[in-house]
Design a protein around this motif. Structure first.
Motif, PDB file in Angstrom:
ATOM      1  N   UNK A  36       0.801  -1.206   0.000  1.00  0.00           N
ATOM      2  CA  UNK A  36       0.000   0.000   0.000  1.00  0.00           C
ATOM      3  C   UNK A  36       0.839   1.263   0.000  1.00  0.00           C
ATOM      4  N   UNK A  37       0.242   2.351  -0.430  1.00  0.00           N
ATOM      5  CA  UNK A  37       0.926   3.642  -0.440  1.00  0.00           C
ATOM      6  C   UNK A  37       0.960   4.274   0.949  1.00  0.00           C
ATOM      7  N   UNK A  38       0.206   3.724   1.869  1.00  0.00           N
ATOM      8  CA  UNK A  38       0.170   4.214   3.244  1.00  0.00           C
ATOM      9  C   UNK A  38      -0.007   3.022   4.163  1.00  0.00           C
ATOM     10  N   UNK A  39       0.268   3.161   5.443  1.00  0.00           N
ATOM     11  CA  UNK A  39       0.148   2.020   6.355  1.00  0.00           C
ATOM     12  C   UNK A  39      -1.295   1.564   6.523  1.00  0.00           C
ATOM     13  N   UNK A  40      -1.456   0.299   6.782  1.00  0.00           N
ATOM     14  CA  UNK A  40      -2.758  -0.229   7.158  1.00  0.00           C
ATOM     15  C   UNK A  40      -2.954   0.035   8.645  1.00  0.00           C
ATOM     16  N   UNK A  41      -4.052   0.645   9.003  1.00  0.00           N
ATOM     17  CA  UNK A  41      -4.310   1.016  10.392  1.00  0.00           C
ATOM     18  C   UNK A  41      -5.135  -0.080  11.045  1.00  0.00           C
ATOM     19  N   UNK A  42      -4.520  -0.784  11.973  1.00  0.00           N
ATOM     20  CA  UNK A  42      -5.201  -1.881  12.650  1.00  0.00           C
ATOM     21  C   UNK A  42      -5.590  -2.961  11.659  1.00  0.00           C
ATOM     22  N   UNK A  43      -6.852  -3.337  11.683  1.00  0.00           N
ATOM     23  CA  UNK A  43      -7.373  -4.351  10.760  1.00  0.00           C
ATOM     24  C   UNK A  43      -7.955  -3.709   9.508  1.00  0.00           C
ATOM     25  N   UNK A  44      -7.572  -2.453   9.245  1.00  0.00           N
ATOM     26  CA  UNK A  44      -8.001  -1.635   8.092  1.00  0.00           C
ATOM     27  C   UNK A  44      -9.313  -0.926   8.326  1.00  0.00           C
ATOM     28  N   UNK A  45      -9.980  -1.182   9.446  1.00  0.00           N
ATOM     29  CA  UNK A  45     -11.131  -0.344   9.791  1.00  0.00           C
ATOM     30  C   UNK A  45     -10.647   1.079  10.058  1.00  0.00           C
ATOM     31  N   UNK A  46      -9.399   1.197  10.522  1.00  0.00           N
ATOM     32  CA  UNK A  46      -8.829   2.514  10.755  1.00  0.00           C
ATOM     33  C   UNK A  46      -8.728   3.333   9.486  1.00  0.00           C
ATOM     34  N   UNK A  47      -8.395   2.696   8.377  1.00  0.00           N
ATOM     35  CA  UNK A  47      -8.325   3.406   7.095  1.00  0.00           C
ATOM     36  C   UNK A  47      -9.708   3.858   6.647  1.00  0.00           C
ATOM     37  N   UNK A  48     -10.704   3.054   6.945  1.00  0.00           N
ATOM     38  CA  UNK A  48     -12.087   3.432   6.655  1.00  0.00           C
ATOM     39  C   UNK A  48     -12.484   4.664   7.471  1.00  0.00           C
ATOM     40  N   UNK A  49     -12.106   4.679   8.741  1.00  0.00           N
ATOM     41  CA  UNK A  49     -12.394   5.813   9.613  1.00  0.00           C
ATOM     42  C   UNK A  49     -11.707   7.070   9.092  1.00  0.00           C
ATOM     43  N   UNK A  50     -10.456   6.933   8.692  1.00  0.00           N
ATOM     44  CA  UNK A  50      -9.711   8.072   8.134  1.00  0.00           C
ATOM     45  C   UNK A  50     -10.420   8.625   6.905  1.00  0.00           C
ATOM     46  N   UNK A  51     -10.925   7.736   6.042  1.00  0.00           N
ATOM     47  CA  UNK A  51     -11.616   8.181   4.834  1.00  0.00           C
ATOM     48  C   UNK A  51     -12.909   8.913   5.170  1.00  0.00           C
ATOM     49  N   UNK A  52     -13.671   8.395   6.119  1.00  0.00           N
ATOM     50  CA  UNK A  52     -14.903   9.072   6.537  1.00  0.00           C
ATOM     51  C   UNK A  52     -14.573  10.467   7.052  1.00  0.00           C
ATOM     52  N   UNK A  53     -13.551  10.568   7.877  1.00  0.00           N
ATOM     53  CA  UNK A  53     -13.208  11.858   8.470  1.00  0.00           C
ATOM     54  C   UNK A  53     -12.667  12.839   7.430  1.00  0.00           C
ATOM     55  N   UNK A  54     -11.924  12.330   6.461  1.00  0.00           N
ATOM     56  CA  UNK A  54     -11.463  13.193   5.367  1.00  0.00           C
ATOM     57  C   UNK A  54     -12.652  13.778   4.626  1.00  0.00           C
ATOM     58  N   UNK A  55     -13.625  12.932   4.337  1.00  0.00           N
ATOM     59  CA  UNK A  55     -14.814  13.403   3.620  1.00  0.00           C
ATOM     60  C   UNK A  55     -15.584  14.435   4.445  1.00  0.00           C
ATOM     61  N   UNK A  56     -15.724  14.185   5.744  1.00  0.00           N
ATOM     62  CA  UNK A  56     -16.455  15.126   6.595  1.00  0.00           C
ATOM     63  C   UNK A  56     -15.749  16.473   6.646  1.00  0.00           C
ATOM     64  N   UNK A  57     -14.436  16.462   6.756  1.00  0.00           N
ATOM     65  CA  UNK A  57     -13.686  17.720   6.834  1.00  0.00           C
ATOM     66  C   UNK A  57     -13.733  18.485   5.515  1.00  0.00           C
ATOM     67  N   UNK A  58     -13.890  17.751   4.416  1.00  0.00           N
ATOM     68  CA  UNK A  58     -13.965  18.400   3.104  1.00  0.00           C
ATOM     69  C   UNK A  58     -15.395  18.703   2.680  1.00  0.00           C
ATOM     70  N   UNK A  59     -16.359  18.373   3.517  1.00  0.00           N
ATOM     71  CA  UNK A  59     -17.752  18.672   3.211  1.00  0.00           C
ATOM     72  C   UNK A  59     -18.365  17.770   2.161  1.00  0.00           C
ATOM     73  N   UNK A  60     -17.811  16.578   1.962  1.00  0.00           N
ATOM     74  CA  UNK A  60     -18.353  15.642   0.971  1.00  0.00           C
ATOM     75  C   UNK A  60     -19.542  14.878   1.560  1.00  0.00           C
ATOM     76  N   UNK A  61     -20.480  14.512   0.694  1.00  0.00           N
ATOM     77  CA  UNK A  61     -21.643  13.741   1.126  1.00  0.00           C
ATOM     78  C   UNK A  61     -21.507  12.259   0.805  1.00  0.00           C
TER      79      UNK A  61
END
Length: 340
Positions: A283-308
């Protein structure tokens, strides 16, 4: 739009196994905070909350309504059974909270469309928790294969299955709660093939069906084949009665991309047919935990950018896969009680 540097405040609806998995990885994401949990009973909510208080206090609610009403929650992860996703997402969205909903999003396409439409009408973020699509290794494999780095992909194979213990995994064997080898396991190989090839043009399946006390029928074992654009093919297996290899492979005209565990990959490898040295894919970035962490990061990125919606797990992709699963269930004769 969320633009400040304050932590994103999470609530979790449900206290089952998958809720624990997400909560564990959420603690590894620096700007994420679990602040509340809701369960059907105060005892379950309190026990769950105490287990995840390392990063701060977690409020415990003995009802989902109380969790939804908590004004200090930004986004709620819905971890209830498939059969209740629409009901609980509706509750949370109507309370003005963003939603990450466990997959499968609902039992069928119609219900999923209803949830997507409600989120859009409320101008709230909604994402199906297909964390595999946010896994850094999967993302790198998909990008490399789509770019033609390893030749033209012609065939995908993926399988996922294990023996569901009635004591530990009762929901997986209860059609009243949305039990289905397809919705629980098959969605992963189906999504893997979709990520590589796009939406299936046609699907066929054979299944071993079980019957529920409520009169519904559900798949215990399932073998699927898919045909995609440019005559590309897939073979996929899911089961709640037997152990699979958990492996996936992409056959190209130059060799094979292999993942020994595509469900939780740490790496993949391309094996050239001409005898050249294998190429490791990471991967281009580390896997966070069991990869649920990467999912959380993606959700938070979208929220901070105002994406729906997330560009990694779009509403269109979720609805496409729901349509594919509806077609498969139709073809094998699996019906939940109450379905037409």
């Amino acid at each position: 739009m969320t633009t400040n540097s304050d932590p994103i405040r999470w609530g979790i609806l449900g206290t089952g196994r998958i809720a624990h998995s997400l909560a564990t990885d959420l603690m590894l994401v620096p700007d994420a905070r679990l602040v509340a949990v809701g369960s059907r009973t105060p005892v379950s909510a309190t026990a769950f909350a105490k287990e995840y208080e390392a990063n701060g206090p977690v409020r415990a609610y003995g009802s989902y309504e109380e969790l939804a009403a908590d004004e200090d929650v930004d986004v709620v992860y819905i971890a209830s059974p498939h059969s209740h996703h629409l009901e609980h997402a509706t509750l949370v969205l109507n309370a003005g909270k963003h939603v990450l909903c466990e997959k499968a999003l609902t039992l069928n396409t119609a219900d999923s469309q209803t949830m997507v439409d409600l989120a859009a009408s409320k101008k709230l973020f909604l994402m199906e928790a297909m964390w595999m699509a946010t896994n850094p290794v999967i993302r790198r494999v998909v990008a490399d294969v789509r770019s033609g780095r390893f030749g033209a992909p012609r065939h995908v194979h993926a399988e996922l299955g294990f023996v569901a213990d009635p004591e530990k995994h009762g929901r997986l064997l209860d059609p009243a709660l949305g039990a289905s080898a397809l919705l629980d396991m098959g969605i992963y190989p189906l999504t893997f093939a979709h990520l590589i090839f796009g939406e299936a043009r046609s699907l066929t399946a054979q299944a071993n069906l079980g019957e529920g006390e409520d009169g519904g029928t559900f798949d215990l074992d399932l073998v699927m084949t898919g045909k995609y654009a440019e005559n590309r093919l897939s073979t996929m297996v899911s089961s709640v009665t037997s152990y699979s290899s958990r492996a996936a492979a992409i056959a190209t005209d130059q060799g094979r991309v292999e993942l020994s565990d595509f469900h939780h990959p740490s790496a993949a490898v391309f094996k050239p047919a001409n005898g050249d040295e294998p190429v490791e894919i990471v991967g281009d970035e580390p896997t966070i935990g069991a990869a649920y962490g990467n999912e959380i990061v993606e959700v938070q990125r979208c929220l901070r950018e105002g994406l729906l919606e997330s560009p990694l797990v779009t509403h269109a992709q979720t609805l496409s896969l729901m349509r594919q699963m509806d077609m498969i269930r139709e073809s094998i004769g699996a019906r939940y009680a109450g379905e037409a």
